[in-house]
Design an enzyme around this catalytic site. Structure first.
Site, PDB file in Angstrom:
ATOM      1  N   SER A 420     -47.715  66.718  34.610  1.00  0.00           N
ATOM      2  CA  SER A 420     -46.400  66.589  33.980  1.00  0.00           C
ATOM      3  C   SER A 420     -45.473  65.751  34.868  1.00  0.00           C
ATOM      4  O   SER A 420     -45.922  65.110  35.829  1.00  0.00           O
ATOM      5  CB  SER A 420     -45.809  67.972  33.722  1.00  0.00           C
ATOM      6  OG  SER A 420     -44.643  67.871  32.911  1.00  0.00           O
ATOM      7  N   LYS A 423     -39.273  64.258  34.576  1.00  0.00           N
ATOM      8  CA  LYS A 423     -38.484  63.845  33.413  1.00  0.00           C
ATOM      9  C   LYS A 423     -38.521  64.890  32.301  1.00  0.00           C
ATOM     10  O   LYS A 423     -37.773  64.800  31.324  1.00  0.00           O
ATOM     11  CB  LYS A 423     -38.966  62.493  32.903  1.00  0.00           C
ATOM     12  CG  LYS A 423     -38.682  61.353  33.880  1.00  0.00           C
ATOM     13  CD  LYS A 423     -39.287  60.040  33.420  1.00  0.00           C
ATOM     14  CE  LYS A 423     -38.930  58.919  34.381  1.00  0.00           C
ATOM     15  NZ  LYS A 423     -39.437  59.132  35.744  1.00  0.00           N
TER      16      LYS A 423
END
Length: 628
Positions: A420, A423
């Site tokens: 991941s 953001k």
């Protein structure tokens, strides 16, 4: 000491060996006769005949034995331009051993020589061979000391570091005229060394004097020769040195110097962007990672990308039973395959073309190869592009992840690790929002299936595809301008190998349902980064290379976050890896929202952002998507 490759014939080497053998034979002969001549007070008439005859009888076998001993001690196979204490000791040992053998030889041949003959001949042989080997270096030193250095056509250089490495570097520069460098001064923070001379070159002061010394001595190149310095010190020195217009270079790390035993100019490298970050090296528990990955079947989606390919490289080093590299882009996966072949990587690997959007294809792969661990690195990541094509971000990131994770669960994969991004925290763009949904997905799937689903979240990685660093490098190479979106924009950075090693470590810690957050260190101001990169190439910002501020792009933040405020943090055994507490959600509602989102993006409808906002309340829709 460096040995010449014995497997190749070198005419120059052969000539040099013949010259040294002839000169050594002369030195041995003259030394032995001189020992007799000195003993009898420099009078030929006073020398008894038995010593004349003894000398004549022993000299030929004595010379042969001594030359063989010299060969045994590699006195003909060393590069004497590099000679130091080790070579001095070997000359001494060779002369001593040959003298001892000569004593036994004379006894065997019933030749009587007085005791001082052996002592004096030994000392004269040692000194003669020593001065023969070191004559070139002595002549060069004398020339530099009395007539100054030859600076014609050479770039003036400043060496930072007056320790062993700096000393070796200066010697290497002086013995190698092709380097095209002339060292004019030295910088060192040790006050005991300041004001003193190394090879006739003055240590003019500490790091605070770099700018002044560069101007005073007309310096064109600065070389940092402190391989033991901490990243923080290197960063500070670079920040000072980058204020000059000099080319900046740096010595390799200490382990490289230890391996080679000296410093070679070919090993001095250009300063990298990583050096500007001043980060301490990331340390991982290799044993834990080895136990976690070793002997297992591991699959990596997006295996040809920046993060995916580095995952494959590091996994391959930990002896997996099988490495499955999955990517939709054939060129990337081909390049990785060829790299492994070229570098002799012997891990058993399969290179497969597949899209994470295709559930049946991914399921087929997982069913056939039965991976124990899946690293899901496949994703669309470019923020501005995803703002222009939001439905593609959702199709690939959200539902590509869902289909891959579902296939993993159905095929009894033991652990699924989602890559991941920071953001995903309070996202202001579709890319970030889609990755946040991916995090929510794996947390929910972890509650349903026996597969352990986790996510690892980190920031920007240096030199990854599409990174700002690569953009700046291209712009500087073209002469500018360098484009920065905003003067105050900051980002967290980590090198690709650092990020991946922490991903592997986090995966080993996983129990299921966690979001691991990597400590990215101190944030970096992009404007400062651009200016430092310009200076590293020897240019002056705003003078040689223009900097243009283009304004924030759609969906772009000034400051990236790494953790949502409501998540909290807990520690792991590695201080750079933390765990964010999952946010509770209603799975039934979440599932219905996903169905609605999938229908909208499959039909390429324009209200995808609005539906995404319902799923991720912290998502701030950009002006670009508001206009759609």
């Amino acid at each position: 000491m460096h040995n010449i490759n014995e497997g190749q014939f070198n005419p120059m080497l052969a000539v040099r060996i013949i010259f040294l053998v002839v000169m050594d034979a002369a030195i041995i002969t003259l030394s032995k006769f001189a020992a007799i001549f000195i003993r009898f007070e420099f009078s030929f008439a006073a020398i008894p005949e038995r010593f004349y005859f003894g000398f004549q009888e022993e000299i030929v076998p004595s010379v042969i034995i001594t030359l063989c001993v010299f060969g045994l001690f590699r006195l003909y196979r060393s590069l004497w331009d590099y000679a130091g204490v080790d070579e001095c000791l070997r000359i001494f040992a060779a002369a001593l051993l040959s003298t001892v053998l000569n004593i036994f030889l004379n006894k065997a041949m019933d030749i009587f020589m007085f005791r001082s003959y052996y002592v004096m001949s030994f000392m004269m042989i040692y000194l003669g061979v020593f001065f023969l080997r070191f004559s070139y270096r002595f002549a060069r030193w004398s020339r530099n000391a009395f007539f100054g250095r030859d600076t014609a056509g050479k770039r003036s250089a400043l060496i930072i570091g007056a320790g062993d490495s700096g000393n070796m570097l200066i010697k290497e520069i002086e013995r190698n005229p092709k380097a095209g460098l002339c060292v004019r001064c030295i910088i060192d923070d040790d006050t005991a060394k300041q004001g003193k001379y190394i090879h006739g070159i003055k240590v003019v002061g500490g790091r605070r004097c770099i700018t002044e010394a560069a101007a005073r001595f007309d310096i064109e190149e600065i070389i940092i020769a402190i391989p033991t310095a901490s990243p923080k010190d290197i960063k500070e020195i670079l920040e000072i040195a980058s204020g000059t217009s000099c080319r900046l270079r740096i010595l390799p790390n200490l382990s490289q110097i230890i391996d080679n035993g000296t410093v070679r100019l070919s090993e001095i490298r250009e300063v990298k962007v990583e050096d500007l970050l001043g980060r301490e090296p990331v340390k991982t528990d290799l044993k834990t990672v080895m136990e976690y990955v070793g002997g297992r079947v591991v699959a990596v989606t997006g295996g040809g990308g920046s993060i995916g390919s580095e995952l494959c490289r590091q996994i391959a080093k930990h002896n997996p039973a099988l490495l499955i590299v999955i990517d939709i882009y054939e060129n990337n996966i081909y390049d990785l395959q060829q790299e492994f072949i070229r570098n002799g990587v012997n891990a058993d690997a399969r290179y497969l073309i597949a899209s994470v959007r295709d559930y049946d294809r991914i399921y087929e792969i997982f069913k056939k190869y039965g991976p124990d661990i899946v690293y899901h690195a496949a994703a669309h990541k470019h923020v501005p592009l995803m703002e222009e094509s939001p439905n593609e971000a959702v199709k690939n990131n959200v539902f590509g992840t869902y289909k891959t994770a579902k296939a993993a669960a159905e095929c009894a994969v033991k652990r699924f690790v989602l890559i991941s991004t920071d953001k995903a925290v309070n996202p202001t763009n579709m890319m970030g929002a889609s990755k946040r949904v991916c995090e929510m997905l794996v947390q929910q799937l972890d509650r349903i299936y026996e597969t352990e689903f986790v996510a690892v979240r980190f920031g920007n990685v240096l030199a990854s595809n599409g990174s700002v660093v690569k953009l700046f490098e291209k712009q500087i190479a073209c002469g500018g301008p360098v484009t920065v979106t905003h003067k105050d924009i900051v980002r967290y950075f980590m090198t690709i190998p650092e990020a991946v090693s922490l991903v592997l470590q986090a995966g080993a810690y996983a129990k299921g349902g966690e979001i691991f957050v990597l400590d990215m260190g101190e944030p970096v101001k992009i404007d400062d980064l651009a200016r430092k990169m310009i200076r590293l190439t020897g240019y002056v910002p705003e003078k040689d290379i223009e900097i243009v501020y283009t304004g924030l792009r759609p969906g772009e933040k000034l400051y990236e976050e790494t953790l949502m405020a409501e998540e909290g943090l807990s520690k792991t055994p590695n201080r750079l890896i933390h765990i964010g507490k999952p946010i509770e959600m209603d799975y039934g509602v979440f599932l219905k929202q996903l169905e609605k989102l999938e229908e909208a993006c499959e039909k390429n409808e324009e209200d995808t952002a609005r539906i995404m906002k319902e799923i991720v309340p912290s998502y701030s829709i950009s002006d670009t998507l508001k206009k759609i």
